[in-house]
Write a protein that holds these residues in place. Structure first.
Motif, PDB file in Angstrom:
ATOM      1  N   ARG A 156      -1.892  11.693   3.672  1.00 31.20           N
ATOM      2  CA  ARG A 156      -2.178  12.005   2.276  1.00 31.20           C
ATOM      3  C   ARG A 156      -0.889  12.165   1.469  1.00 31.20           C
ATOM      4  NH1 ARG A 156      -7.214  13.005   1.086  1.00 31.20           N
ATOM      5  NH2 ARG A 156      -6.657  14.191  -0.789  1.00 31.20           N
ATOM      6  N   PRO A 158       1.409  10.442  -1.311  1.00 35.66           N
ATOM      7  CA  PRO A 158       1.330   9.385  -2.328  1.00 35.66           C
ATOM      8  C   PRO A 158       2.443   8.353  -2.174  1.00 35.66           C
ATOM      9  CG  PRO A 158       1.122  11.558  -3.320  1.00 35.66           C
ATOM     10  CD  PRO A 158       1.578  11.772  -1.904  1.00 35.66           C
ATOM     11  N   ALA A 159       2.098   7.092  -2.407  1.00 35.03           N
ATOM     12  CA  ALA A 159       3.101   6.028  -2.399  1.00 35.03           C
ATOM     13  C   ALA A 159       4.006   6.190  -3.616  1.00 35.03           C
ATOM     14  CB  ALA A 159       2.419   4.669  -2.426  1.00 35.03           C
ATOM     15  N   PRO A 160       5.296   5.865  -3.488  1.00 34.87           N
ATOM     16  CA  PRO A 160       6.232   6.030  -4.615  1.00 34.87           C
ATOM     17  C   PRO A 160       5.828   5.235  -5.854  1.00 34.87           C
ATOM     18  CG  PRO A 160       7.431   5.700  -2.568  1.00 34.87           C
ATOM     19  CD  PRO A 160       5.991   5.452  -2.265  1.00 34.87           C
ATOM     20  N   ASP A 161       5.167   4.100  -5.676  1.00 31.56           N
ATOM     21  CA  ASP A 161       4.810   3.260  -6.818  1.00 31.56           C
ATOM     22  C   ASP A 161       3.459   3.641  -7.426  1.00 31.56           C
ATOM     23  OD1 ASP A 161       3.034   2.380  -4.916  1.00 31.56           O
ATOM     24  OD2 ASP A 161       3.767   0.311  -4.853  1.00 31.56           O
ATOM     25  N   GLY A 162       2.844   4.713  -6.917  1.00 35.08           N
ATOM     26  CA  GLY A 162       1.582   5.169  -7.466  1.00 35.08           C
ATOM     27  C   GLY A 162       0.383   4.326  -7.091  1.00 35.08           C
ATOM     28  N   SER A 163       0.532   3.469  -6.086  1.00 32.21           N
ATOM     29  CA  SER A 163      -0.538   2.538  -5.718  1.00 32.21           C
ATOM     30  C   SER A 163      -1.583   3.156  -4.795  1.00 32.21           C
ATOM     31  CB  SER A 163       0.059   1.301  -5.041  1.00 32.21           C
ATOM     32  OG  SER A 163       0.780   1.675  -3.866  1.00 32.21           O
ATOM     33  N   GLY A 164      -1.417   4.416  -4.432  1.00 26.52           N
ATOM     34  CA  GLY A 164      -2.351   5.052  -3.525  1.00 26.52           C
ATOM     35  C   GLY A 164      -1.622   5.907  -2.512  1.00 26.52           C
ATOM     36  N   MET A 165      -2.176   5.992  -1.316  1.00 26.76           N
ATOM     37  CA  MET A 165      -1.569   6.786  -0.262  1.00 26.76           C
ATOM     38  C   MET A 165      -0.820   5.897   0.727  1.00 26.76           C
ATOM     39  SD  MET A 165      -2.315   9.888  -1.020  1.00 26.76           S
ATOM     40  CE  MET A 165      -3.478  10.769  -2.082  1.00 26.76           C
TER      41      MET A 165
END
Length: 221
Positions: A156, A158-165
């Motif tokens: 859980r 977050p991906a740095p680019d905000g694309s999900g987990m």
């Protein structure tokens, strides 16, 4: 106490990781861990955040000490006073079998419980050898409190680019790298230090991920 921990304590002694402050905080899983040492103010170490991020199986406080092996101080014939054993250890005429170098380990194990152990050791040019660890009492409250913290879920993050987990593997690596850098950098600011250790192949993965300036030690656990 697991045999890997004795191996790890050998690394602490050989690398003189305890020389500056006399104690080190150890956060360890089977594949990865951190050692942090600081001279005075432990409040600068973000220990709770590191425990929650790393999810260690073992949380320990390791400190170097000198333990009397006989009941009375040979100089006075009386009970040992505070600091007398350490002073005797440095004397050029110190006799064998009077005092011993030891590591005192307050350790909580997520699978096996907790306690305090004393590990007598001898350091020579050939390496470090340990006698059998002796249970000395209960684990320090501060170590118990750290060991009781709930770890973050690496699935859980977050991906740095905000694309999900991130995937669980990517999340685990992100938490480990962040913990290593945060712990060591914070300590370097106050004159402390630390290092990470890992088993193969995770050590290779960490190096490729830019864990510098944390130094890695590969152990067989």
């Amino acid at each position: 106490m697991d045999s890997w921990f004795e191996t790890f304590c050998q690394e602490l002694v050989l690398r003189r990781a305890l020389e500056a402050s006399g104690q080190a905080l150890v956060l360890a899983r089977e594949d990865f861990g951190l050692v942090l040492q600081v001279a005075a103010d432990w409040s600068v170490v973000p220990a709770p955040a590191l425990v929650e991020g790393l999810g260690p199986r073992w949380v320990g406080l390791v400190r170097a000490a000198v333990m009397p092996l006989v009941e009375a101080d040979p100089d006075t014939g009386l009970e040992w006073q505070a600091g007398a054993a350490a002073a005797y250890r440095t004397r050029p005429d110190a006799a064998e079998g009077v005092v011993a170098d030891v590591l005192v380990v307050d350790l909580t194990d997520a699978a096996r419980g907790s306690g305090q152990w004393v590990l007598p050791f001898e350091s020579t040019d050939a390496g470090v050898s340990f006698a059998e660890p002796v249970r000395a009492g209960e684990c320090a409250d501060g170590v118990l409190a750290l060991g009781a913290l709930d770890p973050r879920d690496p699935g859980r993050i977050p991906a740095p680019d905000g694309s999900g987990m991130l995937s669980r593997a990517e999340g685990r690596l992100t938490l480990d790298l962040g913990g290593a850098h945060l712990g060591v950098r914070r300590l370097e600011e106050v004159g402390g230090g630390g290092f990470a250790f890992a088993t193969d192949p995770y050590a290779t993965t960490l190096r490729e991920s830019g864990i510098d300036p944390v130094e890695l030690v590969t152990l067989e656990m």
